[in-house]
Write an enzyme that holds these catalytic residues in place. Structure first.
Site, short mmCIF file in Angstrom:
data_model
loop_
_atom_site.label_atom_id
_atom_site.label_comp_id
_atom_site.label_asym_id
_atom_site.label_seq_id
_atom_site.Cartn_x
_atom_site.Cartn_y
_atom_site.Cartn_z
N ALA A 70 8.68 63.53 24.30
CA ALA A 70 7.87 63.31 25.51
C ALA A 70 6.42 62.86 25.01
CB ALA A 70 7.45 65.00 26.01
N ASN A 150 0.60 73.61 28.76
CA ASN A 150 1.13 73.96 27.55
C ASN A 150 0.45 75.27 26.67
OD1 ASN A 150 -0.19 71.58 27.24
ND2 ASN A 150 0.03 72.06 25.02
N CYS A 324 -4.34 71.98 19.65
CA CYS A 324 -2.93 70.95 20.23
C CYS A 324 -2.41 70.35 19.05
CB CYS A 324 -3.84 69.69 20.73
SG CYS A 324 -4.89 68.75 20.00
#
Ligand code: PMP
Length: 379
Positions: A70, A150, A324
């Site tokens: 992605a 997320n 992240c």
């Protein structure tokens, strides 16, 4: 004991995905571009996965392009659309909580002269579709919003924002990073009013290093990779057939069970929240309306990494909730109005339907123990 609660980072490949990949490595190893039957046989595997994904997203199979994941899909969508449509319309609208593979692409475009409007949530950490729509004008070429965040599981108002945007400016291209929603809730191209949808294989029990970008018929993109013209020139390079096969197999494995799994995982989340009521000093950072698959919590006073490694010693795997990648804070939690001290101690528990109540019971017990022991030792 191994309790895996990091399914938003990656999932364990399902048996069907492993078998599909192994078959392509052991016997069906031809190059889809080859003209002989070994090549054709590999091409058929890729075509089958393409059709499977297209069916799930309700788009044309010719609009499904396989990528390395992605991250690449998001880069191709955002930069590819900006380059195709942005010459005379250099404005792009996105949210302030996107995954780095979108936000870093936006930063790059900003340096190249694009105007990037990053919509933030209100003081309660809620996004409003009107804020996205209000920013649209006739200079806007692209709107990019993720489906599910997320880090927190927050469900973004994608459909209403895209619908409103297209009503105001029918030429606008809409892109959705649907990685954390795909195969968990419906991700349909027309229902979402999306022109571009990014997907990842390894978040849905497929293999790592495969993703897809679904492109609505008629939408133009400038490719990012040039060479042998595979994927109809959109993404050159010999197809990663084993991983593509695993992606298709994972979609087939999960197909038709979305509602049942959502319900199961919701029950698991509820069970965890009940258990956490008995642990002092724990804050739930995710909203109750968030995707049940992602629960962001803070054990106040203990830094995320310290708790993460304490849990790891007990065989429990989670993520630090504000990172992240490898401990770098993304700033997304502060966007959602979560204080710096809570963000410092944030843990992300992310589930799949293979988790059981026992996993969460053990997690809550370990968290409580960690809280006592780590605070006592001054960490
Ligand atoms: N978008 C979101 C919302 C994600 O959670 C992730 C994975 N962390 C990505 C994009 C990138 O996916 P991939 O690992 O397939 O590159």
């Amino acid at each position: 004991m191994e309790i895996y609660l990091d399914n938003a980072a990656t999932t364990k490949p399902c048996e069907a995905a492993v078998n599909a990949a192994c078959d392509c490595m052991r016997s069906n190893y031809g190059n889809p571009s080859s003209l002989h039957s070994k090549g054709l046989s590999a091409q058929l595997v890729v075509d089958d996965a393409r059709k499977t994904i297209a069916k799930e997203v309700a788009c044309d199979p010719t609009g499904v392009y396989f990528t390395s994941g992605a991250t690449e899909s998001n880069n191709l969508a955002v930069i590819g659309a900006a380059e195709a449509y942005g010459k005379r319309k250099p404005k792009i609208i996105t949210s302030s909580v996107e995954h780095a593979s979108v936000s870093a692409a936006m930063d790059l475009l900003e340096k190249r002269g694009f105007e990037i409007v990053r919509i933030s949530p209100d003081t309660n950490g809620e996004f409003h579709h009107e804020d996205f729509v209000n920013a649209v004008d006739d200079r806007t070429c692209l709107m990019s919003i993720m489906a599910v965040n997320n880090e927190t599981g927050y469900i973004m108002p994608v459909r209403r924002a895209f619908y409103g945007a297209k009503k105001k400016n029918p030429d606008i291209i809409t892109h959705c990073d649907a990685v954390q929603a795909f195969m968990k809730k419906p991700v349909k191209m027309t229902e979402l009013c999306a022109d571009l949808i990014s997907l990842s294989g390894h978040k849905i029990h497929g293999g790592k290093g495969v993703g897809a970008l679904c492109v609505r018929k008629g939408v133009r993109l400038i490719p990012r990779v040039y060479g042998g013209k595979q994927e109809r020139g959109m993404r050159s390079g010999t197809e990663g057939v084993p991983m593509i096969a695993s992606f298709g197999a994972a979609v087939k494995y999960l197909r038709g069970t979305m509602d049942k799994r959502w319900e199961q995982v919701s029950e698991l989340k509820q069970f965890l929240l009940e258990r956490l009521k008995f642990v002092d000093g724990v804050t739930i950072n995710s909203k109750s309306s968030a995707s049940p698959y992602i629960i962001n919590i803070s054990a106040e006073g203990i830094r995320s990494e310290i708790m993460l490694h304490f849990l790891e010693q007990k065989g429990i795997y989670v993520s630090s909730g504000s990172a992240c990648s490898k401990g770098m804070q993304s700033g997304v939690l502060s966007q959602f109005g979560i204080s710096a001290s809570l963000a410092d101690s944030a843990i992300r528990v992310s589930l799949c339907a293979d988790n059981v109540m026992y996993d969460l019971k053990e997690f809550a017990l370990a968290l409580a123990e960690g809280k006592e022991r780590l605070i006592y030792s001054g960490k």
